[in-house]
Design a protein around this motif. Sequence first.
Motif, PDB file in Angstrom:
ATOM      1  N   SER A 120       0.763  -1.330  -0.113  1.00  0.00           N
ATOM      2  CA  SER A 120       0.032  -0.065   0.036  1.00  0.00           C
ATOM      3  C   SER A 120       0.750   1.209   0.062  1.00  0.00           C
ATOM      4  CB  SER A 120      -1.012   0.204   1.218  1.00  0.00           C
ATOM      5  OG  SER A 120      -0.247  -0.201   2.467  1.00  0.00           O
ATOM      6  N   ASP A 121       2.329   1.331   0.112  1.00  0.00           N
ATOM      7  CA  ASP A 121       3.154   2.360   0.264  1.00  0.00           C
ATOM      8  C   ASP A 121       3.914   2.651  -1.145  1.00  0.00           C
ATOM      9  OD1 ASP A 121       4.724   0.386   0.541  1.00  0.00           O
ATOM     10  OD2 ASP A 121       5.740   1.069   2.268  1.00  0.00           O
ATOM     11  N   GLY A 122       3.327   1.825  -2.101  1.00  0.00           N
ATOM     12  CA  GLY A 122       3.834   2.113  -3.484  1.00  0.00           C
ATOM     13  C   GLY A 122       5.045   1.369  -3.830  1.00  0.00           C
ATOM     14  N   ARG A 123       5.150  -0.011  -3.272  1.00  0.00           N
ATOM     15  CA  ARG A 123       6.221  -0.771  -3.512  1.00  0.00           C
ATOM     16  C   ARG A 123       6.030  -2.003  -4.249  1.00  0.00           C
ATOM     17  NH1 ARG A 123       7.828   2.764   0.012  1.00  0.00           N
ATOM     18  NH2 ARG A 123       9.971   3.444   0.271  1.00  0.00           N
ATOM     19  N   ALA A 124       6.741  -2.693  -5.019  1.00  0.00           N
ATOM     20  CA  ALA A 124       6.530  -3.974  -5.454  1.00  0.00           C
ATOM     21  C   ALA A 124       7.614  -5.071  -4.727  1.00  0.00           C
ATOM     22  CB  ALA A 124       6.761  -4.120  -6.962  1.00  0.00           C
ATOM     23  N   ILE A 125       7.086  -5.926  -4.359  1.00  0.00           N
ATOM     24  CA  ILE A 125       7.758  -7.157  -3.734  1.00  0.00           C
ATOM     25  C   ILE A 125       7.931  -8.255  -4.620  1.00  0.00           C
ATOM     26  CG2 ILE A 125       8.080  -8.593  -1.619  1.00  0.00           C
ATOM     27  CD1 ILE A 125       7.957  -5.561  -1.060  1.00  0.00           C
ATOM     28  N   VAL A 126       9.170  -8.706  -5.000  1.00  0.00           N
ATOM     29  CA  VAL A 126       9.364  -9.700  -6.092  1.00  0.00           C
ATOM     30  C   VAL A 126      10.022 -10.791  -5.302  1.00  0.00           C
ATOM     31  CG1 VAL A 126      10.906 -10.369  -8.014  1.00  0.00           C
ATOM     32  CG2 VAL A 126       9.940  -8.003  -7.854  1.00  0.00           C
ATOM     33  N   ALA A 127       9.494 -12.000  -5.402  1.00  0.00           N
ATOM     34  CA  ALA A 127       9.886 -13.453  -4.894  1.00  0.00           C
ATOM     35  C   ALA A 127      10.973 -13.927  -5.683  1.00  0.00           C
ATOM     36  CB  ALA A 127       8.775 -14.453  -4.686  1.00  0.00           C
ATOM     37  N   ASN A 128      12.364 -14.142  -5.178  1.00  0.00           N
ATOM     38  CA  ASN A 128      13.215 -14.694  -5.801  1.00  0.00           C
ATOM     39  C   ASN A 128      13.412 -16.242  -5.656  1.00  0.00           C
ATOM     40  OD1 ASN A 128      13.900 -12.078  -7.100  1.00  0.00           O
ATOM     41  ND2 ASN A 128      14.606 -11.603  -5.201  1.00  0.00           N
ATOM     42  N   ASN A 129      13.086 -17.118  -6.252  1.00  0.00           N
ATOM     43  CA  ASN A 129      13.237 -18.683  -5.886  1.00  0.00           C
ATOM     44  C   ASN A 129      14.396 -19.099  -5.854  1.00  0.00           C
ATOM     45  OD1 ASN A 129      12.578 -21.480  -7.132  1.00  0.00           O
ATOM     46  ND2 ASN A 129      11.118 -21.040  -5.425  1.00  0.00           N
ATOM     47  N   SER A 130      15.087 -18.749  -6.885  1.00  0.00           N
ATOM     48  CA  SER A 130      16.347 -19.506  -6.878  1.00  0.00           C
ATOM     49  C   SER A 130      17.600 -18.619  -5.978  1.00  0.00           C
ATOM     50  CB  SER A 130      17.196 -19.251  -8.331  1.00  0.00           C
ATOM     51  OG  SER A 130      16.339 -20.131  -9.099  1.00  0.00           O
ATOM     52  N   ALA A 131      17.307 -17.501  -5.943  1.00  0.00           N
ATOM     53  CA  ALA A 131      18.094 -16.816  -4.688  1.00  0.00           C
ATOM     54  C   ALA A 131      17.985 -16.654  -3.153  1.00  0.00           C
ATOM     55  CB  ALA A 131      18.039 -15.454  -5.230  1.00  0.00           C
ATOM     56  N   LYS A 132      16.663 -17.621  -2.896  1.00  0.00           N
ATOM     57  CA  LYS A 132      16.072 -17.401  -1.736  1.00  0.00           C
ATOM     58  C   LYS A 132      16.074 -16.181  -0.909  1.00  0.00           C
ATOM     59  CE  LYS A 132      18.503 -22.218  -1.285  1.00  0.00           C
ATOM     60  NZ  LYS A 132      19.450 -21.927  -2.475  1.00  0.00           N
ATOM     61  N   SER A 133      15.291 -15.301  -1.802  1.00  0.00           N
ATOM     62  CA  SER A 133      15.099 -13.875  -1.294  1.00  0.00           C
ATOM     63  C   SER A 133      14.091 -13.075  -1.806  1.00  0.00           C
ATOM     64  CB  SER A 133      16.655 -13.162  -1.738  1.00  0.00           C
ATOM     65  OG  SER A 133      16.579 -12.920  -3.207  1.00  0.00           O
ATOM     66  N   PHE A 134      13.937 -11.913  -1.461  1.00  0.00           N
ATOM     67  CA  PHE A 134      12.965 -11.169  -2.240  1.00  0.00           C
ATOM     68  C   PHE A 134      13.419  -9.816  -2.273  1.00  0.00           C
ATOM     69  CE2 PHE A 134      11.773 -10.701   2.370  1.00  0.00           C
ATOM     70  CZ  PHE A 134      11.703  -9.335   2.537  1.00  0.00           C
ATOM     71  N   SER A 135      12.839  -9.046  -3.400  1.00  0.00           N
ATOM     72  CA  SER A 135      13.380  -7.788  -3.811  1.00  0.00           C
ATOM     73  C   SER A 135      12.282  -6.714  -3.689  1.00  0.00           C
ATOM     74  CB  SER A 135      14.194  -7.718  -5.309  1.00  0.00           C
ATOM     75  OG  SER A 135      15.162  -8.402  -5.243  1.00  0.00           O
ATOM     76  N   LEU A 139      11.248   3.634  -9.913  1.00  0.00           N
ATOM     77  CA  LEU A 139      11.345   2.581 -10.456  1.00  0.00           C
ATOM     78  C   LEU A 139      12.772   2.144 -10.397  1.00  0.00           C
ATOM     79  CD1 LEU A 139       9.863   3.241 -13.750  1.00  0.00           C
ATOM     80  CD2 LEU A 139       9.246   1.783 -12.222  1.00  0.00           C
ATOM     81  N   SER A 140      13.217   1.974  -9.170  1.00  0.00           N
ATOM     82  CA  SER A 140      14.529   1.580  -8.672  1.00  0.00           C
ATOM     83  C   SER A 140      14.377   0.255  -7.474  1.00  0.00           C
ATOM     84  CB  SER A 140      15.394   2.795  -8.116  1.00  0.00           C
ATOM     85  OG  SER A 140      14.763   3.188  -6.874  1.00  0.00           O
ATOM     86  N   VAL A 141      15.406  -0.516  -7.368  1.00  0.00           N
ATOM     87  CA  VAL A 141      15.527  -1.600  -6.351  1.00  0.00           C
ATOM     88  C   VAL A 141      15.932  -0.964  -5.215  1.00  0.00           C
ATOM     89  CG1 VAL A 141      16.258  -3.773  -5.573  1.00  0.00           C
ATOM     90  CG2 VAL A 141      15.622  -3.245  -8.275  1.00  0.00           C
ATOM     91  N   GLU A 142      15.377  -1.058  -4.109  1.00  0.00           N
ATOM     92  CA  GLU A 142      15.701  -0.673  -2.817  1.00  0.00           C
ATOM     93  C   GLU A 142      16.636  -1.609  -2.061  1.00  0.00           C
ATOM     94  OE1 GLU A 142      12.422   0.464  -0.380  1.00  0.00           O
ATOM     95  OE2 GLU A 142      11.866   2.570  -1.243  1.00  0.00           O
ATOM     96  N   ARG A 143      16.305  -2.872  -1.846  1.00  0.00           N
ATOM     97  CA  ARG A 143      17.078  -3.772  -1.493  1.00  0.00           C
ATOM     98  C   ARG A 143      16.623  -5.135  -1.877  1.00  0.00           C
ATOM     99  NH1 ARG A 143      14.869  -2.758   4.958  1.00  0.00           N
ATOM    100  NH2 ARG A 143      14.677  -0.767   3.976  1.00  0.00           N
ATOM    101  N   THR A 144      17.254  -6.149  -1.665  1.00  0.00           N
ATOM    102  CA  THR A 144      17.095  -7.440  -1.764  1.00  0.00           C
ATOM    103  C   THR A 144      17.451  -8.219  -0.406  1.00  0.00           C
ATOM    104  OG1 THR A 144      17.482  -7.586  -4.119  1.00  0.00           O
ATOM    105  CG2 THR A 144      17.532  -9.776  -2.813  1.00  0.00           C
ATOM    106  N   VAL A 145      16.337  -8.837   0.200  1.00  0.00           N
ATOM    107  CA  VAL A 145      16.486  -9.519   1.160  1.00  0.00           C
ATOM    108  C   VAL A 145      16.514 -11.051   1.263  1.00  0.00           C
ATOM    109  CG1 VAL A 145      15.118  -9.563   3.777  1.00  0.00           C
ATOM    110  CG2 VAL A 145      14.806  -7.563   2.394  1.00  0.00           C
ATOM    111  N   PRO A 146      17.656 -11.640   1.729  1.00  0.00           N
ATOM    112  CA  PRO A 146      17.855 -13.268   1.865  1.00  0.00           C
ATOM    113  C   PRO A 146      16.760 -13.846   2.838  1.00  0.00           C
ATOM    114  CG  PRO A 146      19.598 -12.058   2.701  1.00  0.00           C
ATOM    115  CD  PRO A 146      18.904 -10.949   2.263  1.00  0.00           C
ATOM    116  N   PHE A 147      16.490 -15.073   2.622  1.00  0.00           N
ATOM    117  CA  PHE A 147      16.032 -15.926   3.643  1.00  0.00           C
ATOM    118  C   PHE A 147      17.411 -16.771   4.026  1.00  0.00           C
ATOM    119  CE2 PHE A 147      11.810 -15.227   1.648  1.00  0.00           C
ATOM    120  CZ  PHE A 147      11.236 -14.505   2.866  1.00  0.00           C
ATOM    121  N   THR A 148      17.772 -16.650   5.173  1.00  0.00           N
ATOM    122  CA  THR A 148      19.125 -17.362   5.324  1.00  0.00           C
ATOM    123  C   THR A 148      18.869 -18.763   5.868  1.00  0.00           C
ATOM    124  OG1 THR A 148      18.930 -16.581   7.411  1.00  0.00           O
ATOM    125  CG2 THR A 148      20.431 -15.188   6.206  1.00  0.00           C
ATOM    126  N   ASP A 149      17.915 -19.199   5.966  1.00  0.00           N
ATOM    127  CA  ASP A 149      17.469 -20.473   6.352  1.00  0.00           C
ATOM    128  C   ASP A 149      17.352 -21.484   4.984  1.00  0.00           C
ATOM    129  OD1 ASP A 149      15.018 -19.794   5.521  1.00  0.00           O
ATOM    130  OD2 ASP A 149      13.849 -20.539   7.265  1.00  0.00           O
TER     131      ASP A 149
END
Length: 464
Positions: free
Chosen positions: A240-255, A262-272
Motif C-alpha cells: 500500500s506504500d507504492g512498492r513492488a515485492i518480487v519473490a526470488n526463488n533461486s536466490a532464496k530472497s525477495f526484492s 523505478l529502482s530496487v531499494e533492497r534485496t532481502v535474503p532468507f538465510t535458512d
Amino acid sequence: MAGKKSLIAYILLMAGLFGCLPDRMPPDPVENQRPEFRYFGQNDNATLNVPLNDPILMVFSEKMDLSTFPDNFKVESVSGAIPGTFEYVADIDSAVLFRPSENYNPAEVYQVSLSGGVRDIHGNSMIAPYKEDQPVTAWFFTTGQYGENGFPYVFIRDKSEKQIIHRVGKIDQYLDSLYMQADEEDYQTSNMKFTPDGQYLLVLNIKISKGTVTVIDPASLNTVRTLEVGLGPTNLTFTSDGRAIVANNSAKSFSVIDLSSLSVERTVPFTDGYKPKGVVYSPVTDRLYFFSSNDYKIRVVKASDYTVEKDLENVLVNNKKAADMEISPDGRYIYLAESRSDKVIVLDVQSEEALTIETGYGYNIDGVMSQDAYFLNFFRKVDKDFVGGILKIDLASQTIVEQLIWEKDMEEMDLTHGNELLYAITPQDSTVQIIETRTLKPLSQVKVPGSLKYIAISKNNYQN
C-alpha cells in the motif's frame, strides 16, 4: 295478357340469374404460406460490446402481425426479462424492431428467443399447431467497463520464444508482439503483472546469471527500464506504500522495488534456505505472506522493516505445496490452491485459522481474484479422458457458485479491471479463451502464435 305474363317471367328469370352470379364466381385466393424467419440484425453471429439500449432487428420473408410478438418473443438474462415494444422498420416491410423500454445491464449475457407462434398479417404462424415449437435463439453481451473509451490490452508471454510478449486488443483481436532486448536471454519464462495504477507492466525474467524485471509502457510497447533483482524471480505483489515485492526463488530472497523511482531499494535474503515462489500483501496486518517451492510453511514478513515474523505451519497440512496464492480485496483472506489437489485453503490473516474448500475437481492450476469471487482453473484425468474447467468460488459464502467444464487444459488467467471478462490461456490450441464472469459463458477466443504461458491485462483502456 299472355305477353305480359311472359315479360314478367323473363324479368324474374334474369334477376334470378344475375342474383346467383356472384356465388358462382371463384373466390379471392387465401394466402396460406407460412412466414419464414431470416435473421437477427445483420446476421446470426453473437455480438459483443452491445450498447445498453440497442434495439433488436428481426427480418422475415413477409410482413408480420406486431400484435403476435409480445407472447412469442423475449430477451432475458440472469437478472430477468427486458420489456419493450415492437414496430415496423421503414422501407423494409418484412422487418420487425424490438425496442427495449429499459436499459440492459452492463457486461451481461442476454438470450433472445423467438417462438413459432408469431404470425404474418394474413394470420399464418411460422409453424403449424401440431408441430413442436423450437424457438429461434441468439445471444449478445452488453458493453461495460471493458468497452469504455477503448479496450484493455491483453499481454501473453511465450514460453518457447522467451523474449516475446504478444498483445491482444479490441476484446479478441491479435495486434502485435514485442521482443524484449536483453544482454542475456531468459532461461525460463516467468510471471508479469501491472502496477496498481496501470502505468507499467512489470515482466519477471529468469536468466542463468541473474534475475531482472523489465518495465514496459503498455501503450507504446517501449521498454522503460530493466531492474536487477535476485536470481529466479517467480512472482510479485504490491504494497500500500507504492512498492513492488518480487519473490526470488533461486536466490532464496525477495526484492523491494520503489515504483515512484523505478529502482530496487533492497534485496532481502532468507538465510535458512526458504525458497519463495509466490507472495501476497495484506493491508489488514501490513504483512507479506510467502509460499515456498521447497517447504510447506507460509512465511510471514513485516512490510514495515522486512523482517521475518513467523512461519505458519498449520495451513498447508496435506503435504501439498501451493499452486496459486491470491488475497481477497479486503486483505482479510488468503486463498491457497493446493498443487495436484482439489483443495483450496482459506487463511484468515487476523485469526491465522484456516478452512478447506474441497472442489471435487483435481489438479488445481491457477487462480485469480475478483471483487466478489475466486476463479480457479483445473485439469484432471477421468478414466481415459481429460477434463478441464474453471470454478467460481463466492467469497461471501466460500462455495462454488458457477462452473465451466470442458476438454481443455489451461495455464494462467487474468481479469479485466472491472472484473467483467476472464481471459484464460489454453496452450494445446494456442488460444486465449474469453469468458464472462457472471455465469462463466465462453464469449470468444483469439489465436495467438507461440507456446503460451503467462497473461496480464491492462488496467486502462486504449483506442486500439
